[in-house]
Design a protein around this motif. Structure first.
Motif, PDB file in Angstrom:
ATOM      1  N   UNK A 134      -8.488 -44.495  -8.509  1.00  9.86           N
ATOM      2  CA  UNK A 134      -7.715 -44.724  -7.438  1.00  9.86           C
ATOM      3  C   UNK A 134      -6.476 -45.408  -7.769  1.00  9.86           C
ATOM      4  N   UNK A 135      -6.518 -46.340  -7.881  1.00  6.15           N
ATOM      5  CA  UNK A 135      -5.233 -47.157  -8.270  1.00  6.15           C
ATOM      6  C   UNK A 135      -4.307 -46.245  -9.029  1.00  6.15           C
ATOM      7  N   UNK A 153      -4.052 -43.086  -9.138  1.00  3.71           N
ATOM      8  CA  UNK A 153      -3.916 -41.878  -8.293  1.00  3.71           C
ATOM      9  C   UNK A 153      -3.000 -42.203  -7.113  1.00  3.71           C
ATOM     10  N   UNK A 154      -2.988 -43.435  -6.484  1.00  5.96           N
ATOM     11  CA  UNK A 154      -2.098 -44.279  -5.591  1.00  5.96           C
ATOM     12  C   UNK A 154      -0.772 -44.084  -6.261  1.00  5.96           C
ATOM     13  N   UNK A 166      -1.496 -36.391  -1.136  1.00  2.35           N
ATOM     14  CA  UNK A 166      -2.799 -36.780  -1.096  1.00  2.35           C
ATOM     15  C   UNK A 166      -3.861 -35.515  -1.243  1.00  2.35           C
ATOM     16  N   UNK A 167      -3.250 -34.523  -0.790  1.00  2.00           N
ATOM     17  CA  UNK A 167      -4.180 -33.233  -0.915  1.00  2.00           C
ATOM     18  C   UNK A 167      -4.188 -32.574  -2.336  1.00  2.00           C
ATOM     19  N   UNK A 207      -4.551 -34.787  -4.579  1.00  2.00           N
ATOM     20  CA  UNK A 207      -5.456 -35.839  -4.944  1.00  2.00           C
ATOM     21  C   UNK A 207      -6.860 -35.434  -4.626  1.00  2.00           C
ATOM     22  N   UNK A 208      -7.017 -34.673  -3.374  1.00  2.00           N
ATOM     23  CA  UNK A 208      -8.352 -34.089  -3.195  1.00  2.00           C
ATOM     24  C   UNK A 208      -8.776 -33.104  -4.258  1.00  2.00           C
ATOM     25  N   UNK A 235     -10.192 -34.999  -7.017  1.00  2.00           N
ATOM     26  CA  UNK A 235     -11.582 -35.443  -6.665  1.00  2.00           C
ATOM     27  C   UNK A 235     -12.756 -34.208  -6.947  1.00  2.00           C
ATOM     28  N   UNK A 236     -12.165 -33.131  -6.513  1.00  2.00           N
ATOM     29  CA  UNK A 236     -13.159 -31.850  -6.597  1.00  2.00           C
ATOM     30  C   UNK A 236     -13.385 -31.244  -7.737  1.00  2.00           C
ATOM     31  N   UNK A 247      -9.692 -25.977  -1.742  1.00  2.00           N
ATOM     32  CA  UNK A 247     -10.093 -27.188  -0.686  1.00  2.00           C
ATOM     33  C   UNK A 247      -8.775 -27.778  -0.609  1.00  2.00           C
ATOM     34  N   UNK A 307      -6.540 -26.004   1.695  1.00  2.00           N
ATOM     35  CA  UNK A 307      -6.990 -26.165   3.284  1.00  2.00           C
ATOM     36  C   UNK A 307      -6.720 -27.630   3.501  1.00  2.00           C
ATOM     37  N   UNK A 308      -6.845 -28.545   3.039  1.00  2.00           N
ATOM     38  CA  UNK A 308      -6.497 -30.030   3.668  1.00  2.00           C
ATOM     39  C   UNK A 308      -5.066 -30.085   3.642  1.00  2.00           C
ATOM     40  N   UNK A 319      -4.668 -28.224   6.934  1.00  2.00           N
ATOM     41  CA  UNK A 319      -5.007 -29.072   8.051  1.00  2.00           C
ATOM     42  C   UNK A 319      -4.033 -30.072   8.245  1.00  2.00           C
ATOM     43  N   UNK A 354      -3.873 -36.167  12.291  1.00  2.00           N
ATOM     44  CA  UNK A 354      -4.007 -36.699  10.831  1.00  2.00           C
ATOM     45  C   UNK A 354      -2.870 -37.171  10.224  1.00  2.00           C
TER      46      UNK A 354
END
Lengths: 143, 177
Positions: free
Chosen positions: B105-106, B108-109, B118-119, B121-122, B125-126, B161, B164-165, B168, B175
């Motif tokens: 996380x650190x 990635x931030x 951030x998207x 970053x998702x 994660x996936x 994904x 999509x994020x 959104x 959001x």
């Protein structure tokens, strides 16, 4: 002069990195403590004995998303769920949710990225685990 | 109660409150299951040993990032690179990363501060569900066909994904606030 500049830069970067580590350490330690409790007290063996496998898929997704076992453990449990030809969907959902969704990690994720992002990402990953599971099951039978 | 929490949060930071709560929960459970204490300590030790090398790598990256400053090719790529290129980078990064995600996380931030959304970053994660070092074990348990299909579907869905994020986030005002 250049050498001294570089030294100062190294010193500054080292300080910044150590501060960052100190700031993040409480989160990492907190997650490790909670994970130890989950490893000891949460068991998913009962899923393999369930008759209703649709319900088991749902339950697997929910339960795996709050756990964080190592991959090999999840392979062993998933392989015990049954034949891949029949239970490919359940097994896929199981394996995907374990890595992509993490309810225990939500506090940590919120700390770095914000609550809205953490909840939205985990929710989508949770739903996508089903979609991915279904696609894998479908493709497995086509090819 | 909320005011006390807010004051405490301002004073010591949310991360320390999280640690205090985790320690309290841990102690309460141990109090009722004293016989499990050695095993719990063993779990904590095992996890800590496992994550230590990865934590070292993450903070080495952060150190180098800080040392290189803002004028380098990688920083330029993060801030100016195209969305698809950055997406491919994050998916690849997700696949090769190992260890639990909370350690990353650190870093990635930091990457976010340099230009990743951030998207992206998702997608990272996936994509982490694809574990190349675990391929031989996965093949042994589920067969080559399942492993290949599993990895392919996850790779495609990591991209879907993320898009999509992103969609959104752009279209739901709530959001963005």
């Amino acid at each position: 002069m250049i050498k001294q500049d570089f030294r100062q830069k190294i010193h500054k970067s080292r300080k910044q990195t150590l501060n960052g580590l100190l700031n993040n350490l409480p989160i990492i330690l907190g997650v490790i403590l909670l994970l130890a409790l989950f490893q000891k007290y949460i068991s998913f063996d009962f899923l393999t004995q369930m008759q209703n496998h649709h319900f088991a898929v749902l339950l697997a997704n929910v339960l795996w998303s709050i756990s964080a076992w190592n991959p090999v453990t999840s392979y062993i449990i998933a392989s015990e769920m049954g034949n891949i030809e029949i239970y490919g969907f359940l097994i896929s959902v199981f394996l995907i949710a374990r890595v992509t969704v993490g309810i225990i990690q939500i506090p940590a994720e919120s700390f770095y990225f914000g609550k809205k992002y953490a909840i939205l990402r985990n929710l989508l990953a949770f739903l996508f685990a089903f979609l991915a599971g279904y696609l894998i099951y479908l493709l497995y039978h086509i090819f | 109660m909320f005011l006390v929490y807010q004051k405490l949060k301002d004073k010591i930071g949310w991360q320390w409150i999280f640690l205090i709560i985790s320690v309290l929960v841990f102690l309460v459970v141990v109090l009722f299951h004293l016989q499990d204490f050695p095993l719990l300590i063993q779990y904590i030790g095992q996890t800590s040993l496992k994550i230590f090398p990865i934590l070292l790598v993450v903070y080495l990256f952060l150190f180098l990032f800080s040392l290189l400053g803002t004028r380098n090719k990688f920083q330029h790529f993060l801030s100016q690179g195209s969305y698809p290129k950055k997406l491919i980078f994050t998916v690849f990064f997700g696949i090769i990363s190992s260890g639990p995600i909370y350690i990353w996380y650190a870093l990635l931030k930091k990457l976010h501060q340099s230009g990743l959304t951030w998207w992206h970053i998702s997608a990272f994660a996936y994509a982490r569900a694809i574990k190349i070092p675990m391929f031989p074990i996965m093949i042994a348990y589920f067969g080559l066909k399942f492993t290949l299909i599993f990895s392919f579907v996850l790779l495609v869905l990591a991209l879907v994904q993320s898009l999509l994020v992103d969609f959104l986030y752009r279209n739901i005002a709530f959001l963005r606030k």
